[in-house]
Write a protein that holds these residues in place. Structure first.
Motif, short mmCIF file in Angstrom:
data_model
loop_
_atom_site.label_atom_id
_atom_site.label_comp_id
_atom_site.label_asym_id
_atom_site.label_seq_id
_atom_site.Cartn_x
_atom_site.Cartn_y
_atom_site.Cartn_z
N PHE A 170 0.84 -1.20 0.00
CA PHE A 170 0.00 0.00 0.00
C PHE A 170 0.87 1.26 0.00
O PHE A 170 0.59 2.23 -0.69
N GLY A 171 1.95 1.23 0.79
CA GLY A 171 2.85 2.38 0.84
C GLY A 171 3.47 2.69 -0.51
O GLY A 171 3.64 3.87 -0.87
N ARG A 172 3.82 1.67 -1.28
CA ARG A 172 4.39 1.91 -2.61
C ARG A 172 3.37 2.56 -3.54
O ARG A 172 3.72 3.45 -4.33
N ALA A 173 2.12 2.13 -3.45
CA ALA A 173 1.08 2.77 -4.26
C ALA A 173 0.85 4.21 -3.78
O ALA A 173 0.65 5.13 -4.58
N LEU A 174 0.89 4.40 -2.46
CA LEU A 174 0.70 5.74 -1.89
C LEU A 174 1.79 6.69 -2.37
O LEU A 174 1.55 7.87 -2.62
N ARG A 175 3.01 6.17 -2.52
CA ARG A 175 4.11 6.98 -3.03
C ARG A 175 3.79 7.50 -4.44
O ARG A 175 4.00 8.67 -4.75
N ILE A 176 3.26 6.62 -5.29
CA ILE A 176 2.90 7.03 -6.65
C ILE A 176 1.79 8.08 -6.61
O ILE A 176 1.83 9.08 -7.34
N ILE A 177 0.79 7.86 -5.76
CA ILE A 177 -0.32 8.81 -5.65
C ILE A 177 0.20 10.19 -5.25
O ILE A 177 -0.21 11.22 -5.81
N LYS A 178 1.13 10.24 -4.30
CA LYS A 178 1.65 11.53 -3.85
C LYS A 178 2.55 12.17 -4.90
O LYS A 178 2.58 13.41 -5.01
N LEU A 179 3.25 11.37 -5.68
CA LEU A 179 4.04 11.93 -6.79
C LEU A 179 3.11 12.52 -7.85
O LEU A 179 3.40 13.59 -8.42
N LEU A 180 2.00 11.84 -8.12
CA LEU A 180 1.01 12.38 -9.07
C LEU A 180 0.41 13.67 -8.52
O LEU A 180 0.21 14.64 -9.26
#
Length: 271
Positions: free
Chosen positions: A246-256
């Motif tokens: 989940f944290g790895r997906a959250l990282r992408i969301i925050k980069l977007l």
């Protein structure tokens, strides 16, 4: 009679970077009594971490936070000895590793032949006293000669790089890593770290991030659960793999999100 190197403090500096680690630091410090120096760089603790470390005999330097790699590089420069064992404040040198390091220095009269030695870092879940069966987290250089190897000054990733042509070896015994004290703390840690990455990472292709987003969580979950063998950790292993994924997906969301915010600011400036 002069003490042998196997009996005396080793010509070695243990370097630790920390902030608000009073809960985990005492046993970390207690496990490194074989080293001549323990150096702790504190970046703004408010829970008594620097005072606790000083009382335990560590040399403490209070400093700002320039990023993971630069902070470890500074600890490396400030150390009294060329041989360094770098630890995080939640990493415990096992008794077997302490014996192995002593034996290494004794065999080579205080000058081990390799420039750097990789050590297995094994995660422990909250409440556990030993790693899960067949644990396979990661193995990195932690014991090294700063004349022949050094931390690279990357703000996000802290890895030791050996000088070209320098030899590397492995130690058999592990470091035990206690990365979180509770499951809520793990979620909070992932949230803080992903925000830090989003703020400091280089710009990424929006199209690439969007392409990765649907697959990031399942692929990272399988990597952590199967390849790193958290499958042997029961429900705790499943939970750990799930939160990390989940944290790895959250990282992408925050980069977007960061990219969208920058685009919005740019449009506003053009009006």
């Amino acid at each position: 009679m002069t003490e042998s190197i196997a009996e005396s403090a080793l010509p070695l500096s243990v370097t630790i970077i920390a902030r608000d680690e009073a809960a985990r630091l005492p046993r970390v410090l207690a496990a490194v009594g074989f080293a001549d120096e323990v150096l702790l760089l504190d970046s703004g603790s408010t829970d008594g971490t620097p005072e606790l470390a000083a009382a335990a005999g560590a040399r403490v330097i209070r400093t700002d936070w320039p990023g993971y790699g630069p902070q470890k590089a500074r600890a490396e420069r400030e150390a009294r000895h060329d041989w360094i064992l770098n630890l995080d404040a939640d990493e415990l040198v096992t008794p077997a590793l302490a014996v192995e390091i002593r034996a290494l220095f004794a065999r080579h009269a205080g000058a081990p032949p390799a420039a750097g030695y990789r050590v297995a870092i094994l995660n422990l879940y909250p409440g556990d006293r030993a790693p899960r069966p067949l644990a396979n987290d990661y193995r990195v250089v932690r014991l090294y000669d700063r004349r022949r190897a050094a931390y690279r000054p990357h703000p996000l990733f802290d890895r030791v790089e050996l000088n070209p042509g320098e030899p590397e070896a492995r130690l058999k015994a592990p470091i035990h890593h206690f990365p979180f004290l509770s499951w809520a703390a793990l979620v909070e840690k992932e949230n803080r770290y992903t925000s830090y990455v989003a703020e400091n990472a280089r710009s990424r292709s929006r199209a690439g991030l969007l392409l990765r987003l649907p697959f990031e969580t399942p692929l990272v979950f399988l990597k952590v659960w199967l390849l790193r063998r958290h499958i042997t950790g029961g429900w705790k292993g499943f939970a750990f793999a799930l939160v990390v994924a989940f944290g790895r997906a959250l990282r992408i969301i925050k980069l977007l999100e960061r990219g969208a915010a920058r685009s919005d600011r740019g449009l506003g400036e053009e009006k």
